[in-house]
Design an enzyme around this catalytic site. Structure first.
Site, PDB file in Angstrom:
ATOM      1  N   LYS A 168       0.846  -1.196   0.000  1.00  0.00           N
ATOM      2  CA  LYS A 168       0.000   0.000   0.000  1.00  0.00           C
ATOM      3  C   LYS A 168       0.883   1.248   0.000  1.00  0.00           C
ATOM      4  CE  LYS A 168      -3.886   2.076   2.570  1.00  0.00           C
ATOM      5  NZ  LYS A 168      -4.841   1.931   3.677  1.00  0.00           N
ATOM      6  N   SER A 225      -9.899   2.376   2.741  1.00  0.00           N
ATOM      7  CA  SER A 225      -8.954   3.047   1.870  1.00  0.00           C
ATOM      8  C   SER A 225      -8.015   2.091   1.139  1.00  0.00           C
ATOM      9  CB  SER A 225      -8.119   4.031   2.694  1.00  0.00           C
ATOM     10  OG  SER A 225      -7.284   3.321   3.628  1.00  0.00           O
ATOM     11  N   SER A 283     -10.525   0.165   7.019  1.00  0.00           N
ATOM     12  CA  SER A 283      -9.874   0.242   5.705  1.00  0.00           C
ATOM     13  C   SER A 283      -9.182  -1.031   5.241  1.00  0.00           C
ATOM     14  CB  SER A 283      -8.867   1.390   5.685  1.00  0.00           C
ATOM     15  OG  SER A 283      -9.543   2.615   5.671  1.00  0.00           O
TER      16      SER A 283
END
Length: 493
Positions: A79, A159, A183
């Site tokens: 990420k 997210s 998330s």
């Protein structure tokens, strides 16, 4: 030979050790898959083929000497919130344009130390603020899943939408992700993958771009419960550079897989039956209860009375901490700089141009609730509510409950642009934020498909630092529900 991208981490690990496949072959297979799919899915914002091949070659050399680490040769996506030395790290924000850190986050350093291979950096909501991956400066991620009979795009959740989409589309074997209010778990539910948010303090936050420091926690997204257990073992550690990381031994999580759940007490909270929740979500929940009961677990009804205050309290605490953490992005030391007639105007210009709408909204909310005259009325009150939310869980544990079963999300994946009202968007986190507010571990496991053929997830919430129980129970749900994969529509696109 089996399509290498279809292997689980556990399967690939065994084949690599047996020298049936090489780390280089594995890396090349995933790089090829990324080349085909990423133009359609936008899951990666930076692909690192040279780095991947270099790391895979080193893995092959170690494996040949019989020295492989726990993740030797396993290709992962990272990420864009985790600092990777010399490689694009921008939290998918314009304000961090061109930033390539001279250091490595503790979580990624742990993974590389165990032999993992980096394929690239994954797309996400800007500064991890979002539930749909529509706030990224690099454009939205497309969910690999589509409704039956439809070719309309869907969001992957957020997210960590890039992480979840990349795993679901087989563009990496597993991915790092972070969870501040859901998330990891919400995108896992939207994409038919497994995602675990560990207990606060289980993984170091050092070198991970901060959103809300008392809520952020790193964790993995992968295809199976076992794969998540393997990844978390490598990611978790105490870290002198992060005083919130906890000095407790990291268990062998994988050994919990397959353990009997007979006699474990599972709590079903009344407050998670929310108004307007689709019947299909309730049906999956009842099905999950039945699966655990059949496996020998005891089901008990419980109450978590302060749940209804969790979302409003979260949307005071998280923006308040974000407004403080994001003050460092000012155009002075790194990232974007938009000149002005003096330093104040330069700050203003840089932040106005550098931050997206959702980030600005949260910074303004956070600044407001921390301002003189409002601090006691909002922030202090929200922290008191947080204490009450944690106490609800503590009482459940004190009454012998071992874990809690709930839906992960109030619905399946939706279309980009479908939700325009921020408050409606925030409601996507209604089942997940309590876990962050109380600092507990939570896992989302795929539990079947809805009538449109989209995945739905079930969430298990555990006691602090008892992730093993979640892997144990999650495996039961996974075995009963089966595994689901999206159609490979992008190959023909």
């Amino acid at each position: 030979m089996t399509d290498l991208t279809s292997l689980t981490i556990a399967e690939a690990r065994d084949k690599l050790k047996a020298r049936e496949i090489t780390a280089t072959e594995l890396a090349d297979a995933f790089l090829g898959a990324i080349e085909t799919a990423n133009p359609h899915l936008n899951a990666y914002v930076a692909v690192t083929p040279d780095k991947a091949r270099e790391m895979a070659k080193a893995s092959d050399e170690r494996l040949a000497r019989g020295e492989g680490g726990a993740l030797e040769g396993i290709p992962l996506g990272i990420k864009d919130l985790f600092a990777t030395r010399g490689i694009h790290t921008q939290a998918c924000s314009h304000v961090l344009d061109g930033f390539k850190p001279p250091y490595e986050s503790t979580v990624t350093a742990n993974l590389w130390a165990d032999g993992a291979v980096m394929l690239g950096k994954l797309n996400m909501d800007e500064f991890a603020m979002g539930s749909s991956n529509e706030t990224s400066y690099y454009g939205q991620v497309v969910n690999p899943w589509r409704k039956e009979g439809s070719n309309k795009a869907l969001v992957p959740g957020g997210s960590s939408g890039g992480s979840a989409a990349a795993v679901a589309a087989k563009l990496c074997m597993g991915a790092t992700a972070t969870d501040t209010g859901g998330s990891i778990r919400q995108p896992a539910a939207f994409t038919g993958t497994v995602g675990i948010k560990p207990t606060y303090g289980r993984c170091s936050r050092w070198g991970t771009v901060a959103f809300a420091s008392s809520l952020d926690q790193a964790g993995p997204i992968a295809h199976t419960v076992r794969d998540c257990a393997i990844l978390l073992k490598s990611m978790a550690s105490v870290d002198p550079k992060d005083t919130t990381s906890v000095d407790l031994p990291v268990p062998d999580y994988e050994s919990a897989i397959g353990r009997s759940v007979k006699g474990l007490k599972i709590g079903i909270p009344a407050e998670y039956r929310v108004e307007g929740m689709p019947a299909e979500i309730e049906e999956r929940w009842q099905q999950g209860i039945a699966w655990l009961k059949d496996a020998g677990a005891e089901i008990v009804d419980i109450s978590l009375p302060h749940t209804k205050y969790a979302l409003p309290a979260y949307y005071i605490v998280a923006p308040a901490e974000a407004s403080s953490n994001l003050a460092r992005y000012d155009g002075v030391r790194y990232g974007l700089r938009v000149p002005g007639k003096d330093i104040i105007e330069m700050y203003e210009n840089t932040r106005a141009a550098g931050f997206g709408t959702e980030v600005k909204r949260r910074v303004m909310i956070g600044t407001y609730v921390l301002s003189a005259g409002y601090y006691d009325a909002y922030y202090l009150k929200a922290q008191k509510v947080r204490t009450l939310i944690k106490r609800d869980f503590d009482l459940a544990w004190a009454n012998g409950v071992d874990a809690i079963l709930t839906p992960t999300t109030p619905d399946a994946a939706f279309a980009p642009g479908e939700i325009t009202d921020p408050v409606t968007m925030y409601l996507n986190d209604i089942f997940t934020v309590t876990v962050n507010m109380a600092g507990l571990p939570g896992i989302s496991v795929p539990a079947g498909l809805n009538s449109s053929g989209l995945p739905l997830g079930l969430q298990l919430i555990g006691k602090p630092f008892e992730e093993e129980t979640l892997f144990q129970l999650g495996h039961v749900i996974e075995e009963a529900a089966g595994r689901y994969e999206p159609g490979n529509w992008w190959a023909a696109a």
